[in-house]
Design a protein around this motif. Structure first.
Motif, PDB file in Angstrom:
ATOM      1  N   ASP A   1      21.511 -60.876 -58.395  1.00 28.04           N
ATOM      2  CA  ASP A   1      21.358 -59.548 -58.989  1.00 28.04           C
ATOM      3  C   ASP A   1      20.335 -58.739 -58.206  1.00 28.04           C
ATOM      4  O   ASP A   1      19.381 -59.292 -57.637  1.00 28.04           O
ATOM      5  N   THR A   2      20.540 -57.435 -58.189  1.00 22.62           N
ATOM      6  CA  THR A   2      19.584 -56.543 -57.530  1.00 22.62           C
ATOM      7  C   THR A   2      18.211 -56.687 -58.177  1.00 22.62           C
ATOM      8  O   THR A   2      18.075 -56.589 -59.395  1.00 22.62           O
TER       9      THR A   2
ATOM     10  N   SER B   1      24.773 -54.810 -61.163  1.00 20.87           N
ATOM     11  CA  SER B   1      24.466 -54.490 -59.773  1.00 20.87           C
ATOM     12  C   SER B   1      24.053 -55.758 -59.023  1.00 20.87           C
ATOM     13  O   SER B   1      23.235 -56.541 -59.503  1.00 20.87           O
ATOM     14  N   SER B   2      24.649 -55.952 -57.843  1.00 20.56           N
ATOM     15  CA  SER B   2      24.422 -57.186 -57.094  1.00 20.56           C
ATOM     16  C   SER B   2      23.955 -56.908 -55.675  1.00 20.56           C
ATOM     17  O   SER B   2      24.198 -55.838 -55.128  1.00 20.56           O
ATOM     18  N   ASP B   3      23.299 -57.913 -55.110  1.00 23.52           N
ATOM     19  CA  ASP B   3      22.924 -57.893 -53.702  1.00 23.52           C
ATOM     20  C   ASP B   3      23.681 -59.008 -52.987  1.00 23.52           C
ATOM     21  O   ASP B   3      23.885 -60.090 -53.546  1.00 23.52           O
ATOM     22  N   MET B   4      24.086 -58.739 -51.748  1.00 25.53           N
ATOM     23  CA  MET B   4      24.776 -59.745 -50.944  1.00 25.53           C
ATOM     24  C   MET B   4      24.170 -59.779 -49.557  1.00 25.53           C
ATOM     25  O   MET B   4      23.931 -58.736 -48.950  1.00 25.53           O
TER      26      MET B   4
ATOM     27  N   ILE C   1      24.014 -56.187 -48.090  1.00 22.76           N
ATOM     28  CA  ILE C   1      24.495 -55.162 -49.019  1.00 22.76           C
ATOM     29  C   ILE C   1      23.588 -55.194 -50.238  1.00 22.76           C
ATOM     30  O   ILE C   1      23.400 -56.241 -50.860  1.00 22.76           O
ATOM     31  N   SER C   2      23.008 -54.061 -50.580  1.00 28.15           N
ATOM     32  CA  SER C   2      22.087 -53.988 -51.712  1.00 28.15           C
ATOM     33  C   SER C   2      22.605 -53.001 -52.752  1.00 28.15           C
ATOM     34  O   SER C   2      23.109 -51.931 -52.411  1.00 28.15           O
TER      35      SER C   2
END
Length: 295
Positions: free
Chosen positions: A222-223, A249-252, A272-273
């Motif tokens: 998660d962000t 919302s996610s971060d990769m 990717i944020s």
């Protein structure tokens, strides 16, 4: 002898009666102590190994199959059976993320009247896992003339050289029959440490290819957090299996991207944020909806 037999019979009856009375008392004491009925199951499994997991497609790709929404014919379809062959699946507990019981899974089962709409409720907590897949191939397949069961053939092509996944503790609530929670499976909780996918190698087995796309590691969380919220619904509709996920919302982070082989030089990392996904006609409903059906 007759007297001895009678005494033995009376003694047996007395012992049986006392045992039954003791069982009832234990049940009552247990109910008073816990205040709950139902079934609890602990799966004490430390590892699972699968040599081959086959998914058979009995009619293959039609000779006149079209790209959806177009008149373009897909080249290569023969209408003959094929299979996906997932090889060397290994599941082991993630020592960094275990259930307090150290079981692979703890399951609690209850039935409820549901106000006239009864249902079965299953709460499942699954230990963090290390999941390794050795290889994924596609093969031809043949059907047994008597049973109709398919068997994978010897002609094969590799599409994935390998894959590793690392998960944290996961919880889910499953309802069968009626589903007052709104979906058959409700994932709700936190995957500790997020999700890590590593050693991904996609192979091009064509005559014009032969190379690989290699991703060293993909990290999902998660962000603003090291963990990943589990907020997904799984429902079985008349139109197929419907999965709604990625609601938050996610971060990769994709680390070490290599093109050609695992020994090629990396072209770099990708981050990717704040990834947000929406669905619906208005595009305002959080989450991605995936529907799985046969064709």
């Amino acid at each position: 002898m007759k007297l001895f037999a009678k005494l033995a019979l009376v003694s047996a009856v007395a012992i049986s009666a006392n045992a039954m009375a003791m069982e009832k008392m234990d049940d009552s004491a247990l109910s008073a102590t816990t205040g709950q009925d139902g079934i609890s199951i602990g799966l004490g499994i430390s590892a699972v190994s699968i040599d081959h997991l086959y998914v058979h497609d009995g009619d293959g790709l039609a000779t006149d199959a079209k790209i959806p929404g177009t008149a373009t014919t897909i080249i290569g379809g023969t209408g003959k059976a094929g299979s996906i062959d997932v090889q060397g699946v290994q599941l082991t507990a993630n020592a960094a993320s275990l259930l307090t019981s150290h079981n692979l899974a703890d399951i609690t089962i209850d039935t409820d009247a549901g106000g006239g709409k009864p249902f079965l409720n299953v709460v499942a907590a699954v230990s963090g896992l290390n999941i390794a897949i050795g290889k994924i191939n596609v093969t031809d397949a043949t059907a047994d003339g008597t049973t109709g069961f398919y068997t994978a053939g010897s002609n094969s092509a590799t599409i994935l050289n390998g894959l590793n996944l690392t998960t944290g503790v996961t919880t889910a609530n499953i309802q069968l029959g009626n589903t007052p929670q709104g979906a058959m499976i409700k994932l709700d909780g936190v995957m500790q440490g997020g999700l890590t996918i590593s050693n991904i190698s996609l192979h091009d087995a064509s005559a014009a290819g032969g190379g690989d796309i290699v991703l060293g590691k993909i990290k999902l969380n998660d962000t603003g957090s090291a963990d990943m919220a589990l907020n997904a619904d799984v429902a079985v509709t008349t139109g197929g299996l419907k999965v709604t996920a990625l609601k938050s919302s996610s971060d990769m982070y994709i680390q070490s991207i290599k093109l050609g082989s695992d020994t090629a030089k990396s072209i770099g990392d990708v981050q990717i944020s704040g990834l947000k996904v929406f669905n619906g006609a208005a595009g305002t409903t959080p989450g991605a909806v995936i529907t799985i059906t046969g064709h």
